[in-house]
Design a protein around this motif. Sequence first.
Motif, short mmCIF file in Angstrom:
data_model
loop_
_atom_site.label_atom_id
_atom_site.label_comp_id
_atom_site.label_asym_id
_atom_site.label_seq_id
_atom_site.Cartn_x
_atom_site.Cartn_y
_atom_site.Cartn_z
N THR A 184 0.83 -1.21 0.00
CA THR A 184 0.00 0.00 0.00
C THR A 184 0.86 1.26 0.00
OG1 THR A 184 -0.16 -0.21 2.40
CG2 THR A 184 -2.02 -1.04 1.11
N ARG A 185 2.10 1.16 0.49
CA ARG A 185 2.97 2.35 0.49
C ARG A 185 3.27 2.81 -0.93
NH1 ARG A 185 6.93 -1.55 2.39
NH2 ARG A 185 8.11 -2.27 0.58
N ASP A 186 3.14 1.90 -1.92
CA ASP A 186 3.38 2.28 -3.32
C ASP A 186 2.09 2.76 -3.99
OD1 ASP A 186 6.03 1.42 -3.04
OD2 ASP A 186 5.46 -0.66 -3.50
N LEU A 187 1.01 2.80 -3.24
CA LEU A 187 -0.29 3.20 -3.82
C LEU A 187 -0.68 4.58 -3.30
CD1 LEU A 187 -2.26 -0.15 -3.33
CD2 LEU A 187 -1.30 0.72 -5.47
N PRO A 188 -1.49 5.29 -4.06
CA PRO A 188 -2.01 6.56 -3.55
C PRO A 188 -3.00 6.32 -2.41
CG PRO A 188 -3.02 6.02 -5.66
CD PRO A 188 -1.95 5.00 -5.43
N ALA A 189 -3.42 7.37 -1.74
CA ALA A 189 -4.31 7.22 -0.59
C ALA A 189 -5.65 6.64 -1.01
CB ALA A 189 -4.50 8.56 0.10
N ARG A 190 -6.05 6.87 -2.24
CA ARG A 190 -7.31 6.31 -2.73
C ARG A 190 -7.01 5.31 -3.85
NH1 ARG A 190 -12.63 8.83 -2.01
NH2 ARG A 190 -14.08 7.27 -2.86
N THR A 191 -7.49 4.10 -3.67
CA THR A 191 -7.16 3.02 -4.61
C THR A 191 -8.43 2.30 -5.04
OG1 THR A 191 -4.94 2.66 -3.73
CG2 THR A 191 -5.98 0.79 -4.77
N THR A 192 -8.45 1.93 -6.32
CA THR A 192 -9.60 1.21 -6.85
C THR A 192 -9.22 -0.24 -7.11
OG1 THR A 192 -10.10 3.25 -8.01
CG2 THR A 192 -11.41 1.34 -8.60
N LEU A 193 -10.05 -1.16 -6.70
CA LEU A 193 -9.80 -2.58 -6.93
C LEU A 193 -10.92 -3.18 -7.77
CD1 LEU A 193 -8.64 -3.75 -3.37
CD2 LEU A 193 -7.21 -3.02 -5.27
N PHE A 194 -10.54 -3.83 -8.85
CA PHE A 194 -11.48 -4.53 -9.70
C PHE A 194 -11.00 -5.98 -9.87
CE2 PHE A 194 -13.27 -0.53 -11.20
CZ PHE A 194 -14.56 -0.90 -11.52
N PRO A 195 -11.92 -6.90 -10.15
CA PRO A 195 -11.45 -8.26 -10.48
C PRO A 195 -10.78 -8.25 -11.85
CG PRO A 195 -13.81 -8.07 -10.81
CD PRO A 195 -13.37 -6.79 -10.19
N LEU A 196 -9.96 -9.24 -12.13
CA LEU A 196 -9.33 -9.34 -13.45
C LEU A 196 -10.42 -9.51 -14.50
CD1 LEU A 196 -6.20 -11.69 -13.31
CD2 LEU A 196 -6.26 -9.20 -13.42
N PRO A 197 -10.36 -8.74 -15.59
CA PRO A 197 -11.34 -8.94 -16.65
C PRO A 197 -11.07 -10.23 -17.41
CG PRO A 197 -9.73 -7.29 -17.30
CD PRO A 197 -9.42 -7.67 -15.88
N LEU A 198 -11.98 -10.63 -18.26
CA LEU A 198 -11.89 -11.78 -19.17
C LEU A 198 -12.15 -13.12 -18.49
CD1 LEU A 198 -8.79 -10.85 -21.32
CD2 LEU A 198 -11.15 -10.70 -22.02
N PHE A 199 -11.81 -13.23 -17.20
CA PHE A 199 -12.04 -14.50 -16.52
C PHE A 199 -13.43 -14.52 -15.89
CE2 PHE A 199 -7.44 -13.82 -16.50
CZ PHE A 199 -7.05 -14.97 -17.14
N LYS A 200 -13.91 -15.74 -15.61
CA LYS A 200 -15.24 -15.86 -15.03
C LYS A 200 -15.24 -15.30 -13.61
CE LYS A 200 -18.64 -19.20 -13.62
NZ LYS A 200 -18.77 -20.55 -13.11
N LEU A 201 -16.19 -14.42 -13.35
CA LEU A 201 -16.27 -13.80 -12.03
C LEU A 201 -16.94 -14.75 -11.05
CD1 LEU A 201 -15.86 -11.09 -10.42
CD2 LEU A 201 -18.25 -10.65 -10.93
#
Lengths: 212, 254
Positions: B81-98
């Motif tokens: 997290t130290r390499d990330l900005p204070a606000r981060t967005t997380l999404f699942p990997l596209p193309l694979f079955k969710l």
Amino acid sequence: MVRAKALDQNPRTDMYLELTGFTSGILLVGFLWVHAFFVVTVIFGASTFNTLSRFLEQYYLTQVGIALVFLIAVAHIGSVARRIPTGFREHRSVWRVAGMMRHTDTYGWALQVVTGLAILVLAAIHIWVVLIDWPIEAVKSARRVQADYLLFYIILLLVAEYHSGVGIYRQFVKWAKIRRRSLGLAVGAAIAFILAVNVGALWALFRLGCIR
Amino acid sequence: MGRKLTLDIFRYNPSAGWTKPGMQTFELEETPGMNVFIALTRIREEHDPSLLFDFVCRTALCGSCGMLINGKPRLGCKTFTRDLPARTTLFPLPLFKLIGDLSVDTGTWFRLLALRTGAWLHTSRAFAHSILEERMDNETALKIFEADRCIECGCCIAACAKVHVQDEFIGAAGINRLARFLLDPRDERSEAQHYEVLGSEDGIFGCMGLMGCMDNCPKDLPLRDQLAYVRRRMTAAGLAWGGKEDGSRNRKTK
């Protein structure tokens, strides 16, 4: 991903298409360079330009050259067009992938599709206006650049050099063992040089057009 | 006091019929050495026990925690997290079955890939447990290992614009995996047989050299070198290919 491919196709087709796209692309970049060095002779005066133009025409080099480049361009379009995303959804996919990752190389290719299509239209216009004003002479070209076509040629120059630069870069990425950063710098420097040559030629033509 | 982190996480559970796809925001305090795995575990323990995400090894070896972190395919356990900005967005990997939220099924995709491309060692020799393993020179072994380091997390697949528009394309993971068998002297397949698998628009000639794979590979695999190697070798094989009978004629003899 599970769809089975028909077995009745020539298994070498895709390889030939790949090699045709590669070879024709390299040849077209070669043509752009030769073209640039021919046009830039106008810097040394209209007579130098005309002497060269007449020499090339006398031995049918121009006519054969135009026909050859046309054929190579057709081969290039035919082999690389298969890569162009079909339909709105595919285009959106490519731009979204590039956008979500902010990935330079993917953007580079997405723009290559756009510039490729632009070249198709603009180069056709360019060849047409040159052919109907045959033979090629410095004063005619100068008048054209000075009167109506300056912006047209600046745009054609930029899209052509962009397309060829990214194209060469990607071909080396695909086939050769050169570090991508060095490769990018080398291609960038080459494109900057040839852009400078072409801008010099345009400037000389524009000035010549102003004088006459 | 650590930074306050804000995580915008994609929430959708297809197996729970009532949920709608959307984003949910969580806030938590950053702790030293925190990675996305720790952050998500804390969210699950302190905020919402229904949050779905995959983790097994926590050391970038199992490849289950691939996700889009601020749009880039990354491993949750390898991203601090130290390499990330204070606000981060997380999404699942596209193309694979969710499966749900950040959890996707990469296994089915990779299993189909393996079945479709025959991605295993093809040998006519029967396995005998009583005799010693055959020796391999170190250089070859290291080359094979370099390709074998792939953990099949699916980041290169999600990062490839070509797979997004052509779902039959086997991507860098597929080509890299087959490159491993091209290098292996124990594999008895001929060049023509390798070409049948790799020499098409769904194989190596579908790659456009966009390098989304290499730029996003969490294992820093030399994917560009692998792709170029396979491309050169398959072109040579394709040019030398003389039809079906080549399959048996060129087969390596051992």
